[in-house]
Write a protein that holds these residues in place. Structure first.
Motif, PDB file in Angstrom:
ATOM      1  N   GLU A 556     -52.893 -52.096 -31.793  1.00 35.82           N
ATOM      2  CA  GLU A 556     -53.842 -51.078 -31.319  1.00 35.82           C
ATOM      3  C   GLU A 556     -53.118 -49.906 -30.653  1.00 35.82           C
ATOM      4  OE1 GLU A 556     -56.909 -51.176 -31.988  1.00 35.82           O
ATOM      5  OE2 GLU A 556     -57.347 -53.282 -32.437  1.00 35.82           O
ATOM      6  N   LEU A 557     -51.898 -50.154 -30.169  1.00 34.09           N
ATOM      7  CA  LEU A 557     -51.126 -49.090 -29.514  1.00 34.09           C
ATOM      8  C   LEU A 557     -50.583 -48.073 -30.510  1.00 34.09           C
ATOM      9  CD1 LEU A 557     -49.098 -51.157 -26.892  1.00 34.09           C
ATOM     10  CD2 LEU A 557     -51.068 -49.690 -26.472  1.00 34.09           C
ATOM     11  N   ARG A 558     -50.818 -48.300 -31.801  1.00 35.04           N
ATOM     12  CA  ARG A 558     -50.380 -47.347 -32.827  1.00 35.04           C
ATOM     13  C   ARG A 558     -51.563 -46.822 -33.638  1.00 35.04           C
ATOM     14  NH1 ARG A 558     -46.943 -51.389 -32.400  1.00 35.04           N
ATOM     15  NH2 ARG A 558     -47.721 -52.605 -34.168  1.00 35.04           N
ATOM     16  N   GLU A 564     -56.863 -46.124 -24.793  1.00 35.71           N
ATOM     17  CA  GLU A 564     -57.642 -47.158 -24.101  1.00 35.71           C
ATOM     18  C   GLU A 564     -56.833 -48.442 -23.955  1.00 35.71           C
ATOM     19  OE1 GLU A 564     -58.713 -45.305 -26.581  1.00 35.71           O
ATOM     20  OE2 GLU A 564     -60.296 -44.102 -25.631  1.00 35.71           O
ATOM     21  N   TRP A 565     -56.107 -48.818 -25.015  1.00 37.92           N
ATOM     22  CA  TRP A 565     -55.338 -50.060 -24.938  1.00 37.92           C
ATOM     23  C   TRP A 565     -54.120 -49.920 -24.021  1.00 37.92           C
ATOM     24  CZ3 TRP A 565     -56.285 -54.956 -26.188  1.00 37.92           C
ATOM     25  CH2 TRP A 565     -57.424 -55.203 -26.957  1.00 37.92           C
ATOM     26  N   LEU A 566     -53.526 -48.738 -24.016  1.00 41.79           N
ATOM     27  CA  LEU A 566     -52.414 -48.521 -23.096  1.00 41.79           C
ATOM     28  C   LEU A 566     -52.911 -48.609 -21.651  1.00 41.79           C
ATOM     29  CD1 LEU A 566     -49.410 -47.862 -22.893  1.00 41.79           C
ATOM     30  CD2 LEU A 566     -50.011 -45.440 -22.877  1.00 41.79           C
ATOM     31  N   ARG A 568     -55.449 -50.354 -20.663  1.00 37.84           N
ATOM     32  CA  ARG A 568     -55.773 -51.761 -20.389  1.00 37.84           C
ATOM     33  C   ARG A 568     -54.514 -52.558 -20.054  1.00 37.84           C
ATOM     34  NH1 ARG A 568     -59.368 -55.942 -24.150  1.00 37.84           N
ATOM     35  NH2 ARG A 568     -59.127 -57.737 -22.756  1.00 37.84           N
ATOM     36  N   LEU A 569     -53.459 -52.340 -20.834  1.00 35.83           N
ATOM     37  CA  LEU A 569     -52.218 -53.052 -20.536  1.00 35.83           C
ATOM     38  C   LEU A 569     -51.596 -52.561 -19.232  1.00 35.83           C
ATOM     39  CD1 LEU A 569     -50.422 -53.451 -23.995  1.00 35.83           C
ATOM     40  CD2 LEU A 569     -51.892 -55.056 -22.797  1.00 35.83           C
ATOM     41  N   SER A 570     -51.749 -51.261 -18.952  1.00 34.54           N
ATOM     42  CA  SER A 570     -51.209 -50.741 -17.684  1.00 34.54           C
ATOM     43  C   SER A 570     -51.905 -51.389 -16.496  1.00 34.54           C
ATOM     44  CB  SER A 570     -51.371 -49.222 -17.628  1.00 34.54           C
ATOM     45  OG  SER A 570     -50.587 -48.605 -18.631  1.00 34.54           O
ATOM     46  N   ALA A 571     -53.214 -51.616 -16.631  1.00 33.68           N
ATOM     47  CA  ALA A 571     -53.953 -52.282 -15.554  1.00 33.68           C
ATOM     48  C   ALA A 571     -53.467 -53.709 -15.355  1.00 33.68           C
ATOM     49  CB  ALA A 571     -55.449 -52.265 -15.865  1.00 33.68           C
ATOM     50  N   GLU A 572     -52.915 -54.304 -16.425  1.00 35.87           N
ATOM     51  CA  GLU A 572     -52.432 -55.690 -16.355  1.00 35.87           C
ATOM     52  C   GLU A 572     -50.913 -55.751 -16.221  1.00 35.87           C
ATOM     53  OE1 GLU A 572     -54.452 -57.887 -15.901  1.00 35.87           O
ATOM     54  OE2 GLU A 572     -56.333 -57.427 -16.918  1.00 35.87           O
ATOM     55  N   GLU A 761     -49.019 -36.547 -22.874  1.00 33.01           N
ATOM     56  CA  GLU A 761     -49.673 -36.613 -21.562  1.00 33.01           C
ATOM     57  C   GLU A 761     -50.896 -37.512 -21.612  1.00 33.01           C
ATOM     58  OE1 GLU A 761     -50.266 -32.527 -20.607  1.00 33.01           O
ATOM     59  OE2 GLU A 761     -48.342 -32.322 -19.571  1.00 33.01           O
ATOM     60  N   GLU A 762     -51.602 -37.507 -22.755  1.00 32.75           N
ATOM     61  CA  GLU A 762     -52.731 -38.431 -22.911  1.00 32.75           C
ATOM     62  C   GLU A 762     -52.271 -39.874 -22.781  1.00 32.75           C
ATOM     63  OE1 GLU A 762     -56.181 -37.949 -25.670  1.00 32.75           O
ATOM     64  OE2 GLU A 762     -54.855 -36.474 -26.585  1.00 32.75           O
ATOM     65  N   LEU A 763     -51.091 -40.131 -23.313  1.00 37.26           N
ATOM     66  CA  LEU A 763     -50.563 -41.496 -23.257  1.00 37.26           C
ATOM     67  C   LEU A 763     -49.908 -41.806 -21.920  1.00 37.26           C
ATOM     68  CD1 LEU A 763     -48.831 -41.783 -26.750  1.00 37.26           C
ATOM     69  CD2 LEU A 763     -50.928 -42.911 -26.029  1.00 37.26           C
TER      70      LEU A 763
END
Length: 866
Positions: A556-558, A564-566, A568-572, A761-763
């Motif tokens: 999903e990161l590609r 959104e997935w980045l 989510r992983l950043s939150a975790e 910057e979005e990422l």
């Protein structure tokens, strides 16, 4: 200089008491002191000195008295002449009557605010200024009467404060009643004071005396207020006052405002143990509140009867309480309800529905859960309040204590929990703040000593948390231990899957203040988490859950949803690192797969250096193998060994970080270099993202080798289309950067770079942000926009420092050197280039950056020679 008129008139200088003189100088001084700082008209002074029979030359006589007074005071400037009269040049607080008035007003104001302790202190100080009857030795009867009325008012206010505190002197009130037999307020105070001392019969007789005197003297019945006090005594309502506090109250202004603004008749303060709920309730409750400590109790109604001073009768306790409280405008504080929450809820429901003027303030680790209840969460203190509390309590045991940077670390490490902060502050008698901060990892041992006189559950930090733990069900304890496994909090899905319990159990932990719920995540305070983690942890289940999440997120990161997935992983992020750390120690095979699945996330986030130590630890624990996961591990732990490992890879490449690592370590492809199997594997890939990467690589290498700009632009546009069709921002940014490099138009290069920056910057991709910010600076400098370029170079330097990109730091430093050179700052330019050269190490990127720095050094040297 001080002047006293609350008694015989006198004046004092720093050298002692002044002999003011006879009656007239004393009267003049008193008349001026009564209006200190004001101009007193001549005719008024003459009237007060001579009355109705002034001398024929009254003005001259007054002037003579002024001269005598000035000589007596020793300073002629103290009595100042003005065309309209005379003025005593002193501050108001230098005259006892004015100081008395200010203190009395402050005391009465504190009483109105509901702080009888402060009121008692201020009023006692005010009345202590009196030395006898006001103006005792001068003939100023009207002023004396007015001052005496102020004194009576202050005495009455002082007695009221002492009655509210439960420590009024009966004999003192009886003497005052004897002096003012028709003062109903004093009569009421006497009845209450007798009742508070357990002298109910005398209290009832005092009311009857009051009734008889009022009837005989005024032909009137007692006032409604006095009758209400009589009824209160008849019902035996001499209640337990809230306990006085031995230390100052710090912070909680927001919570106090919320409590004061709530209209609900039941307000429950909720929060974890040690959060300061009881102190806040005592501060918010009126002094007349009825305080019920439920911590040692087993029956809420019986404890409430005892707090009211009532004995049990044949009536049910609830009905007995209703009779006592039905007609009273009262506040009941039910403290520590958590272990009797069902009983507390039932009693509150009963009393609120039968006693219309009753208000209940409860403290509990969970809500009572009845209709009409308003909750006031009591969170940890904010950093400023935490530091203030720590400092205040530390100075009680160490008067020389000065807060420092470790103070904030301690308060933050203790979650801002007031009890924990107070226990830690007490250790400053024997430990430095640094020593305390260093020992917070073993906080339950560090904070194992407390107030010997406190309730057992409040003596140590462990006892506070253990009290909450013991009130949990088995399922709640099991889930609490599982949640304590999470370093970074948990989503509902993670809590359910790792904890293995239904959402209702999680909600119960939230209700009981063991877990905080915010923004879709569930967290524990570190103190609570440390205690709960000593029980059955769920590390294996935790690692399995987050490995599954990483595997699911990687593709999903590609794609279009990569932002959104980045996020989510950043939150975790903390939980993912925790899972890697645990698997490295306990399941190396899973750790190898997990690192592979997380590699693209770490690359986008710019946090590869963060996992370097873990990667090196794993490298020592797993056997060598010819897999892309092992190649990724080498890229993170031993990059110098990756090239040889890439030659061994077989099969389709699943992890894009393998390709990125290949490019980063090998550098731009050299057409003369023999092809390896990996080239064929990549070119045969059907993955659209890999196809976009191939198109991008082909365009760049073709331009580098042939210089065919037109073909390179066409191929780059095709690669850009592929990435944009996927909604993939990282790849789009790479192609835009290549297009910016290829174009011959500096303005187009800048526009393309800015478009690429927007994509990364979005990422929030730190590595790309640093590199693109440096290249934007290059392109701004090419356009002569030196100030903007310098700002971008500095930003690139900061970003590269955070991401651990030495080569990018060197390039940004070289750019700053070029801007310094253009301004004629040669010494600074040379120093910046020397720093840039010191940054560089292993790898083709470092080699390329070193070449750039050396070329710039040579260029600047040639410029100086020219």
């Amino acid at each position: 200089m001080h002047v006293g008129i609350l008694g015989p008139v006198e004046a004092h200088s720093p050298d002692g008491k002044i002999a003011v003189g006879g009656p007239r100088p004393r009267t003049l001084l008193a008349a001026l002191a009564l209006r200190v700082g004001e101009i007193v008209p001549l005719d008024r002074l003459i009237d007060e000195l001579y009355g109705s029979e002034p001398p024929s030359d009254a003005a001259n006589a007054l002037q003579g008295q002024v001269s005598r007074l000035r000589r007596a005071l020793g300073d002629a400037g103290l009595v100042e002449f003005q065309p309209a009269g005379y003025r005593l040049v002193l501050a108001a607080e230098q005259v006892d009557a004015h100081r008395f008035a200010a203190l009395a007003a402050d005391g009465e104001r504190e009483a109105e605010r509901g702080d009888p302790r402060a009121a008692e202190s201020l009023l006692s100080e005010a009345l202590g200024l009196w030395r006898g009857p006001a103006l005792a030795d001068v003939a100023l009867a009207d002023h004396a009467t007015r001052l005496e009325q102020q004194r009576v008012s202050a005495v009455s206010a002082l007695i009221a404060a002492r009655v509210r505190l439960g420590r009024a002197e009966v004999r003192e009130i009886q003497d005052l009643v004897h002096q003012r037999p028709l003062d109903e307020r004093l009569r009421g105070f006497l009845v209450l004071a007798l009742a508070q001392q357990g002298r109910q019969a005398e209290a009832l007789r005092a009311f009857e005396d009051a009734r008889a005197v009022l009837a005989d003297e005024l032909g009137a019945d007692p006032s409604p207020e006095l009758r209400a006090i009589h009824l209160q005594v008849l019902r035996g309502q001499a209640h337990r006052e809230p306990p006085a506090q031995l230390t100052g109250f710090v912070g909680r202004q927001e919570e106090l405002r919320r409590i004061a603004g709530l209209t609900s008749r039941l307000v429950t303060l909720t929060g974890p143990g040690g959060a300061g709920k009881t102190r806040l309730a005592l501060r918010a409750a009126p002094p007349s509140a009825i305080f019920v400590d439920l911590a040692p109790a087993k029956d809420v109604a019986a404890a409430t009867l005892q707090a009211l001073g009532l004995k049990e009768t044949v009536l049910a306790p609830e009905d007995r309480l209703t009779l006592a409280l039905r007609d009273r405008d009262a506040t009941l504080v039910l403290d520590n309800c958590e272990h009797l929450v069902g009983q507390a809820a039932r009693l509150a429901q009963h009393l609120l529905s039968t006693c219309p003027s009753l208000r209940i303030l409860a403290t509990s680790r969970e809500a009572l859960g009845i209709t009409g209840e308003a909750l006031c969460p009591v969170p940890p203190l904010d950093p400023e309040q935490s530091a203030a509390l720590f400092t205040d309590r530390a100075r009680l045991v160490n008067p020389a204590f000065v807060p420092d940077r470790h103070t904030a670390d301690i308060c933050r490490g203790l979650d801002g929990l007031p009890l924990a902060i107070e226990l830690a502050a007490a250790r400053t008698r024997t430990l430095t703040t640094r020593e305390i901060a260093d020992r917070l990892g073993d906080r339950f041992r560090l904070l194992g000593k407390g107030n010997r006189a406190a309730a057992p559950r409040h003596r140590t930090l462990r006892a506070v948390v253990e009290w909450s733990w013991d009130l949990l069900t088995d399922d709640e304890r099991d889930l609490a231990a599982a949640l304590a496994t999470f370093n970074g909090g948990a989503t509902l899905e993670a809590a359910e899957q790792v904890g293995g319990h239904a959402v209702e159990v999680l909600e119960a932990l939230v209700d009981k203040s063991l877990v905080e719920a915010s923004d879709g995540r569930y967290r524990m305070l570190e103190t609570i988490r440390e205690f709960c983690s000593q029980h059955s942890r769920a590390d294996a289940a935790h690692a399995a859950y987050f490995h599954a999440l990483a595997r699911r997120a990687d593709p999903e990161l590609r794609g279009r949803d990569q932002v959104e997935w980045l996020a989510r992983l950043s939150a975790e992020h903390a939980n993912l690192l925790q899972a890697v750390e645990w698997t490295v120690a306990h399941d190396p095979a899973r750790a190898l797969r997990l690192i592979g699945d997380l590699s693209w996330y770490w690359y986008l986030k710019g946090s590869r250096t963060e996992v370097g130590d873990l990667a090196r630890a794993l490298l020592a624990r797993v056997p060598e193998e010819s897999t892309e996961e092992y190649a990724i591990l080498l890229a993170l732990a031993a990059p110098e060994r990756v090239q040889s490992k890439l030659l061994e890879l077989r099969g389709p490449i699943r992890q894009p970080f393998v390709l990125i690592a290949w490019a980063m370590l090998a550098g731009p492809p050299d057409p003369s270099t023999p092809r390896i199997r990996l080239h064929d594997e990549v070119e045969r890939s059907e993955d659209p993202w890999v196809q976009g990467l191939i198109a991008f690589s082909t365009a760049y290498t073709g331009w580098m080798t042939t210089g065919d700009r037109e073909t390179a632009v066409r191929q780059s546009r095709e690669a850009l289309r592929r990435f944009q069709d996927l909604g993939e921002r990282w790849g789009s940014a790479q192609v835009l950067d290549v297009l910016a490099t290829i174009t011959e138009d500096p303005r187009e290069a800048l526009a393309l770079t800015e478009e690429a920056l927007l994509a990364v910057e979005e990422l929030g991709a730190e590595e790309e942000l640093a590199e693109l910010r440096a290249r934007r600076a290059d392109r701004l400098l090419a356009l002569g926009r030196e100030e903007e370029a310098e700002r971008d170079y500095l930003q690139a330097l900061d970003l590269a420092t955070t991401a651990g990109l030495a080569a990018t730091r060197a390039l940004a430093g070289a750019g700053l050197a070029r801007t310094a050179h253009r301004r004629g700052e040669q010494a600074r330019a040379d120093e910046l280039l020397r720093e840039a050269r010191r940054e560089l190490g292993f790898g083709w990127q470092h080699t390329a950056a070193r070449q750039h720095v050396e070329e710039l050094l040579s260029e600047l040297a040639r410029t100086r020679e020219a």
